[in-house]
Write an enzyme that holds these catalytic residues in place. Sequence first.
Site, PDB file in Angstrom:
ATOM      1  N   GLY A 110      -8.708  53.158  49.722  1.00  0.00           N
ATOM      2  CA  GLY A 110      -9.408  52.499  50.813  1.00  0.00           C
ATOM      3  C   GLY A 110     -10.518  51.596  50.317  1.00  0.00           C
ATOM      4  N   LYS A 145      -6.859  46.286  36.027  1.00  0.00           N
ATOM      5  CA  LYS A 145      -8.280  46.617  35.915  1.00  0.00           C
ATOM      6  C   LYS A 145      -8.443  48.050  35.427  1.00  0.00           C
ATOM      7  CE  LYS A 145     -12.690  47.218  37.291  1.00  0.00           C
ATOM      8  NZ  LYS A 145     -12.731  47.872  38.579  1.00  0.00           N
ATOM      9  N   HIS A 176      -7.295  44.376  46.021  1.00  0.00           N
ATOM     10  CA  HIS A 176      -6.193  45.067  46.678  1.00  0.00           C
ATOM     11  C   HIS A 176      -5.263  44.073  47.383  1.00  0.00           C
ATOM     12  CE1 HIS A 176      -9.448  48.222  46.666  1.00  0.00           C
ATOM     13  NE2 HIS A 176      -8.467  48.902  46.117  1.00  0.00           N
TER      14      HIS A 176
END
Length: 410
Positions: free
Chosen positions: A58, A180, A64
């Site tokens: 989230g 990442k 994202h």
Amino acid sequence: MTTPHPSPHPHPHSAADPLPTATATPTPTSRTELVHTAAELRALPRGSGPRAVVMTMGALHEGHATLIRAARGRVGPRGQVVVTVFVNPLQFGAGEDLDRYPRTLDADVALAAAAGADAVFAPSADEVYPGGEPQIRISAGPMGTLLEGASRPGHFDGVLTVVAKLLHLCAPDIALYGQKDAQQLAVITRMATDLNFPVEIVGVPTVREDDGLALSSRNRYLSRPERHTALALSAALFAARDRLAAEEALRARATTTGHRAHHRSAALAALGEDRAAADAHAVAYAAGPPHGPAVARAAARAVLADAALLDPPLVLDYLALVDPSGFTEIPDGYEGEAILAVAAKVGTTRLIDNIRLTFGATPPNSPADADTERHTDTDPVTGTGTGTDTGHTTAPTTPTTPQGPLGATR
């Protein structure tokens, strides 16, 4: 899966799988479903194409969104993209910020829809772990005890356990993770290979903000002075990349000399041409054994040492130059691909970052190339402008503008 720290291949399971180019920017699906149970997810029409899953905890951001767009590009209009939103308690160690981790489900659904997701699967802890925390978990093995695993014991066991659960619950054909979190991507890829998961694991390049800071859900915790200090992480990586590119260019030049550099240096010195002699010494040095790993480490450490003196200071956890296959330190003289990884605290916020470098891969009579991740205005999937990082690009042999913090080029 996006981890709680800073942020977040060809088949089977290669970490360098290229992403295809789509012909148009992904657009929101006609209806992005929000489901909370595995039964609801199974009831959704799956479509005639493959299913891709993007696992997150989230607090979604542009990093994202890049993963979701990449998934959309991989499965095409006939496929299905599922985004999971689950704050996994097994990934948090004692004293870490499980309760503090941001929960922004409504905004997450909106971002996922805009990036092209068909469904958002946001299960409860009881849905994922019926009966409480699992007694049987997946071990990350030796790789899981290094770097992030050493700093956060048991972390990767928690990551792999929840990833395995979500792969079973979502049953995807493809799962995409950000580079990442390079060590996380490596252990997930190894798990999928070792345990024969019928899923393709795809790594997607890091997304950076305009100043070079890698996008992370935790960046919101940084005050303005802390953010300035935090820029040293990416600056250190870029400094290593640029210094390595310069050395590789010098090595390439050394291969073109038509005489022995040491003899030329002595002759020029005898003539009093000190600058030319010094240049010849440098070429002779470059013609010797590879020094790339030591040079890259030193360049990065110099930037991090300066950042330790800032207010607030950067408190280094580790700087490691590792083999991507096992995350063990590479020796001087190493040739091939490596990952330069860094982790540090600024204030109370722990951040990580990494960059991929290639040592000893310069063909004779050609400039050196250094693999890097940098900000551009082209989407890695669509080829259209996004203002986000496209991942690996070729670094110039001479530093060019724009410059990042502390003088490192971006």
